[in-house]
Motif scaffolding. Sequence first.
Motif, PDB file in Angstrom:
ATOM      1  N   TYR A   1       0.795  -1.236   0.000  1.00  0.00           N
ATOM      2  CA  TYR A   1       0.000   0.000   0.000  1.00  0.00           C
ATOM      3  C   TYR A   1       0.827   1.286   0.000  1.00  0.00           C
ATOM      4  O   TYR A   1       0.296   2.378   0.045  1.00  0.00           O
ATOM      5  CB  TYR A   1      -1.013   0.002   1.152  1.00  0.00           C
TER       6      TYR A   1
ATOM      7  N   ALA B   1      -0.130   3.604  -7.895  1.00  0.00           N
ATOM      8  CA  ALA B   1      -0.652   4.901  -8.324  1.00  0.00           C
ATOM      9  C   ALA B   1      -1.356   5.614  -7.185  1.00  0.00           C
ATOM     10  O   ALA B   1      -1.412   6.834  -7.131  1.00  0.00           O
ATOM     11  CB  ALA B   1      -1.626   4.677  -9.480  1.00  0.00           C
ATOM     12  N   GLU B   2      -1.910   4.837  -6.263  1.00  0.00           N
ATOM     13  CA  GLU B   2      -2.679   5.458  -5.182  1.00  0.00           C
ATOM     14  C   GLU B   2      -2.193   4.965  -3.830  1.00  0.00           C
ATOM     15  O   GLU B   2      -2.818   4.119  -3.198  1.00  0.00           O
ATOM     16  CB  GLU B   2      -4.163   5.120  -5.370  1.00  0.00           C
ATOM     17  N   PRO B   3      -1.055   5.493  -3.372  1.00  0.00           N
ATOM     18  CA  PRO B   3      -0.525   5.015  -2.090  1.00  0.00           C
ATOM     19  C   PRO B   3      -1.476   5.348  -0.941  1.00  0.00           C
ATOM     20  O   PRO B   3      -2.181   6.352  -0.991  1.00  0.00           O
ATOM     21  CB  PRO B   3       0.799   5.773  -1.942  1.00  0.00           C
ATOM     22  N   ARG B   4      -1.503   4.483   0.068  1.00  0.00           N
ATOM     23  CA  ARG B   4      -2.485   4.664   1.139  1.00  0.00           C
ATOM     24  C   ARG B   4      -1.838   4.638   2.517  1.00  0.00           C
ATOM     25  O   ARG B   4      -2.485   4.312   3.504  1.00  0.00           O
ATOM     26  CB  ARG B   4      -3.519   3.531   1.092  1.00  0.00           C
TER      27      ARG B   4
ATOM     28  N   ASP C   1      -2.314   1.106   6.747  1.00  0.00           N
ATOM     29  CA  ASP C   1      -3.017   1.157   5.473  1.00  0.00           C
ATOM     30  C   ASP C   1      -4.348   1.888   5.681  1.00  0.00           C
ATOM     31  O   ASP C   1      -5.187   1.438   6.468  1.00  0.00           O
ATOM     32  CB  ASP C   1      -3.263  -0.284   4.995  1.00  0.00           C
TER      33      ASP C   1
ATOM     34  N   ASP D   1      -6.957   2.030   4.001  1.00  0.00           N
ATOM     35  CA  ASP D   1      -8.144   1.208   3.731  1.00  0.00           C
ATOM     36  C   ASP D   1      -8.492   0.305   4.902  1.00  0.00           C
ATOM     37  O   ASP D   1      -9.621  -0.154   5.029  1.00  0.00           O
ATOM     38  CB  ASP D   1      -7.910   0.310   2.498  1.00  0.00           C
TER      39      ASP D   1
ATOM     40  N   HIS E   1      -1.983  12.773   5.463  1.00  0.00           N
ATOM     41  CA  HIS E   1      -1.698  11.698   4.497  1.00  0.00           C
ATOM     42  C   HIS E   1      -2.925  10.942   4.010  1.00  0.00           C
ATOM     43  O   HIS E   1      -2.781   9.914   3.365  1.00  0.00           O
ATOM     44  CB  HIS E   1      -0.687  10.699   5.093  1.00  0.00           C
TER      45      HIS E   1
ATOM     46  N   PRO F   1      -5.339   9.569   1.694  1.00  0.00           N
ATOM     47  CA  PRO F   1      -5.110   9.539   0.252  1.00  0.00           C
ATOM     48  C   PRO F   1      -6.147  10.368  -0.506  1.00  0.00           C
ATOM     49  O   PRO F   1      -7.341  10.251  -0.224  1.00  0.00           O
ATOM     50  CB  PRO F   1      -5.286   8.061  -0.100  1.00  0.00           C
ATOM     51  N   PRO F   2      -5.692  11.189  -1.437  1.00  0.00           N
ATOM     52  CA  PRO F   2      -6.626  12.073  -2.153  1.00  0.00           C
ATOM     53  C   PRO F   2      -7.777  11.308  -2.815  1.00  0.00           C
ATOM     54  O   PRO F   2      -8.890  11.797  -2.829  1.00  0.00           O
ATOM     55  CB  PRO F   2      -5.748  12.744  -3.207  1.00  0.00           C
ATOM     56  N   HIS F   3      -7.502  10.099  -3.299  1.00  0.00           N
ATOM     57  CA  HIS F   3      -8.591   9.398  -3.996  1.00  0.00           C
ATOM     58  C   HIS F   3      -9.698   8.952  -3.050  1.00  0.00           C
ATOM     59  O   HIS F   3     -10.777   8.572  -3.478  1.00  0.00           O
ATOM     60  CB  HIS F   3      -8.041   8.188  -4.775  1.00  0.00           C
ATOM     61  N   LYS F   4      -9.440   9.024  -1.743  1.00  0.00           N
ATOM     62  CA  LYS F   4     -10.483   8.637  -0.804  1.00  0.00           C
ATOM     63  C   LYS F   4     -11.370   9.814  -0.411  1.00  0.00           C
ATOM     64  O   LYS F   4     -12.323   9.658   0.343  1.00  0.00           O
ATOM     65  CB  LYS F   4      -9.874   7.985   0.445  1.00  0.00           C
TER      66      LYS F   4
END
Length: 659
Positions: A145, A149-152, A171, A173, A208, A210-213
């Motif tokens: 993770y 591309a999408e580190p978490r 992580d 997630d 930190h 993650p932006p995609h979340k």
Amino acid sequence: MIERRDPAPPPTPIGRVVATEQKPATPHQFHFWTANETSIGIGAIVRVEETGEEPGKGEGGRVVWGVVTDGFAYSDLATPLHDVVGAEGDPARADESPTVRQEIRLWTAAVLRQQPEEPLQPVPLGRVHVATDADVAQALRMDAYLGGAEPRGIPVGLYTSGGLEAPVYLDADFLLGPEAAHLNISGVSGLATKTSAVEFLLGSIFEHFPPHKGRIGAVCFNVKGPDLCFLDHAGSLDEEDRRRYERLGLEAKPFAKVRYYAPFKSDGVNLNTLRTHRELVGAVEPLVWGLREVLDYAEVLLNRDDIDAKADAFIDFLSDRVVDKSFDDGFGGTHRVATFADLERLFRAIFDGLELAGGRGDTWRTHHIATIRKVRNRLSNISTRAKGLVADDGPSSDLPWGRFEDRTVYVVDVANVDPLGQDLVFARVVSKLREHLERRDLGVDAVVVFVDELNKYAPADGPETYVKKMLLDISERGRYLGLVLFGAEQFRSQVHRRVVGNAGTMMFGRMDSDELATPGYQVLSPATKIKLATLPIGELMVRHPHFTQPIFVRFPRPAVLRGRDGVERFPPAADLPFEEAVVRQLVKLDARVRPNLVKDLMADRREDDVRRALALTRQARPQDVFAHFKKLLGARVAAAPVPVRASVPPLNPISDEPY
Ligand SMILES: Nc1ncnc2c1ncn2[C@@H]1O[C@H](COP(=O)(O)OP(=O)(O)OP(=O)(O)O)[C@@H](O)[C@H]1O
Ligand SMILES: [Mg+2]
């Protein structure tokens, strides 16, 4: 994300795996010896390489990472008696013994990871190296993770051993959903740094996440003194703390956006919080709830013996048919019930009406008078016990439902609220969060709810209260919604099993040995238990779904002002006299308000009327605060009893008493 500043691969091994028939290596555990002088200790991470003696197996052989769980030292002495004989019974002469006995430092390690993972085989009898940053990342499966591309990764602290240190990440997630969620931290008071660790981790999450979340916020209940009252002010850090922040890739700064909410004290104008210093109190919003808010969570107020279907039905009736509607009491009166005061008028009308109706009068609209009395008692009980939170009259003031902002902490200060009021606050705030998250209209995509002293609110035994059921519900279902519980308590064994059991991530600070003797800690080795019982401040043991074994990390002090330093730097103000407090609040709304004019206006007015006018002004947020306040207050006196609301009957139709 992880710094791969590995020194060249550690050239010399520090130990070697040994296995005997008595102590074989298994796929999950192995033993290794080191020199007597070694940097290895309990909690150290090591790498075993199958290299070798056998040609062709050196490169690409099995690699195993393990964490040290126990250590032993012994010599080739057959029995202690041999040593006594050798020294001729004189301890002073033991050192002169002609033969230096061979000693061993033998360590036991639990396997963290093997590569290749299949087929799972016993640990090979290979060389042992201390772990580098990259080893730590692999051993803890963080590589899954941290890259891509999408580190978490959420930094949680530094793994430190023998002069080496490496950042450890959780992580997102698995900490904040949807895969797993929730965090529980336990340990003894003062030394375990539970509250500090949560403050630190929240800062780390905000930096930190993650932006995609998406967007994230936090709701923290302040349940103990000034603990969370100064999260927006910087605390003192030392050089070591700053270095740790840097190593973890974090900025050492307090929270940029914090909103404070506190109920009033029973006078209805002074805020019930320790954040009352002149410079800070302006940022505290009152938390005031009225009838509608309380009625929706009335179940909280009924204790278990009370939960009878009849009272429930009557509360539902009030909620659905009476509140905020024009309602005919059946005795000729029409009511519009919006506040506790209005409701009390309705109750009186009912009781008077039934009394006049004589012997037949023990039910009203199918509800028995005893049920009505019981509900009335419970409701008036909460408005007395949590006066200041629950307003008899006037509008409510609440958290900004639907307008939560990204990376913002909402602190709800209930430290000095009566337990019943605290339960009401938990129940309503958490239920509202849940409701909005379900509809995806809260303003943020995920919320961390921090409940300190969890043992008080979700105790292992005791009755099934509404609050306990609700905390269970978050821990069981919250992760799908983005509703994440961070709980802290001294003794994990005193918290409801399913609440702690559902926490995907667990942290432990210094622990009490009696607590460690309880069944929940049986999986830990004796040496790990002893380490936990003597853990220094600032070090924690972490369990996380990706880590197959508990890992020890160090974290820096949170970059916020500690509660007790805060009250020294910003001593709480003494309660203001009623008039002053009202002036202060009006000035906060509009700096042009002239205190003397307000005081003149308030002279001869009832405090209740002033409080209501103030609440309505706060709610309206008018351009000209003074004019608005004056109008409300003036009108109130001129046209009793409740001019601001329409259709309140001026007289009780049964008794002809004025209300
Ligand atoms: N990383 C750290 N390094 C050194 N000291 C720390 C660190 N974190 C916290 N402390 C200090 O440890 C003390 C106790 O911390 P904290 O109040 O968080 O403990 P607690 O476990 O929440 O205690 P309680 O059970 O009484 O609430 C504080 O004085 C704090 O400044
Ligand atoms: Mg604490």
